[in-house]
Design an enzyme around this catalytic site. Structure first.
Site, short mmCIF file in Angstrom:
data_model
loop_
_atom_site.label_atom_id
_atom_site.label_comp_id
_atom_site.label_asym_id
_atom_site.label_seq_id
_atom_site.Cartn_x
_atom_site.Cartn_y
_atom_site.Cartn_z
N SER A 254 0.83 -1.21 0.00
CA SER A 254 0.00 0.00 0.00
C SER A 254 0.87 1.26 0.00
CB SER A 254 -0.98 0.01 1.18
OG SER A 254 -0.31 0.14 2.41
N HIS B 281 9.10 3.41 8.45
CA HIS B 281 9.04 2.55 9.64
C HIS B 281 7.85 2.99 10.49
CE1 HIS B 281 10.54 -0.19 12.63
NE2 HIS B 281 10.35 0.74 13.55
C1 GAR Z 1 4.00 -0.65 6.68
O1 GAR Z 1 3.26 -0.40 7.85
C2 GAR Z 1 5.46 -0.31 6.90
O2 GAR Z 1 5.64 0.82 7.71
C3 GAR Z 1 5.93 -1.55 7.59
O3 GAR Z 1 5.32 -2.61 6.89
C4 GAR Z 1 4.05 -2.16 6.41
C5 GAR Z 1 3.98 -2.47 4.93
O4 GAR Z 1 2.69 -2.24 4.43
N1 GAR Z 1 7.36 -1.65 7.55
C6 GAR Z 1 8.10 -2.18 8.51
O5 GAR Z 1 7.63 -2.66 9.52
C7 GAR Z 1 9.59 -2.16 8.26
N2 GAR Z 1 10.31 -2.61 9.41
P1 GAR Z 1 2.43 -2.07 2.87
O6 GAR Z 1 3.03 -3.31 2.19
O7 GAR Z 1 0.94 -2.05 2.74
O8 GAR Z 1 3.08 -0.81 2.42
#
Ligand code: GAR
Length: 197
Positions: free
Chosen positions: A14, A110
């Site tokens: 996302s 993050h």
């Molecule tokens: C997001 O919340 C991002 O901040 C987190 O993973 C999710 C990915 O969501 N990242 C971490 O935790 C990195 N350590 P997405 O695939 O929907 O963008």
């Protein structure tokens, strides 16, 4: 000159969608590649639907040989010639060698107000600590996990009945606003720290 942006994902993507959809019109950058370590990442289809080239470098065949995995990542990235690499939910820890190769060109998002809660389970840890504030951070990537210079942050209040899930669901839309703003600034050479209001 327009900057080329590679976006690395592991899951739903996302944040990748928010970044990709922001790079239109007079924006100083354009996506050149969406790369995942997971062939099942939902974000790959979303990227392809937007006409962005996609690639998969599965980490599993490499086992514990991180440098070999990263050599393949580097080969695929080099072919795409990115000026900027955005990690967007890319859930692999990177070695110093890889990070050195792309020094000064990598951003990560993050889900905490760094320097608090590097690593995993950030929402649960903020609630357990009794914090009043939580949020998300975009920072430059250095060899120190979630430890590079902070570019931007967005904050919210933790509510008395928040669960890790409800908090994550409220932080994610903030991420989708923060990351495009941080990328836009970074692509114009602005590395000054900002807070999203
Ligand atoms: C997001 O919340 C991002 O901040 C987190 O993973 C999710 C990915 O969501 N990242 C971490 O935790 C990195 N350590 P997405 O695939 O929907 O963008």
């Amino acid at each position: 000159m327009t900057k080329r942006v590679a976006i690395l994902i592991s899951g739903g993507g996302s944040n990748m969608v928010a970044l990709a959809d922001s790079m239109t019109g007079g924006h100083p950058a354009r996506p050149c590649l969406v790369l995942s370590n997971n062939a099942g990442a939902g974000g790959l289809e979303k990227a392809a639907a937007r006409g962005i080239p996609t690639a998969v470098v599965d980490h599993r065949p490499f086992g514990k040989d991180r440098p070999a995995f990263e050599a393949e990542l580097t080969r695929v990235l080099d072919a795409a010639q990115p000026d900027i690499i955005c990690f967007a939910g890319f859930m692999r820890v990177l070695t110093e060698g890889f990070v050195a190769r792309w020094h000064g060109k990598m951003l990560n998002i993050h889900p905490s107000l760094l320097p608090k809660y590097r690593g995993l389970h950030t929402h649960a840890r903020a609630i357990e600590a009794g914090d009043a504030q939580h949020g998300c951070t975009v920072h430059e990537v250095t060899p120190e996990l979630d430890g590079g210079p902070i570019l931007g942050q967005a904050e919210l209040q933790i509510l008395p009945d928040d669960t890790p899930e409800s908090l994550a669901a409220r932080v994610l839309p903030l991420e989708h606003r923060l990351y495009p703003e941080a990328l836009r600034r970074f692509a114009t050479g602005d590395r000054s720290r900002f807070t999203l209001t």
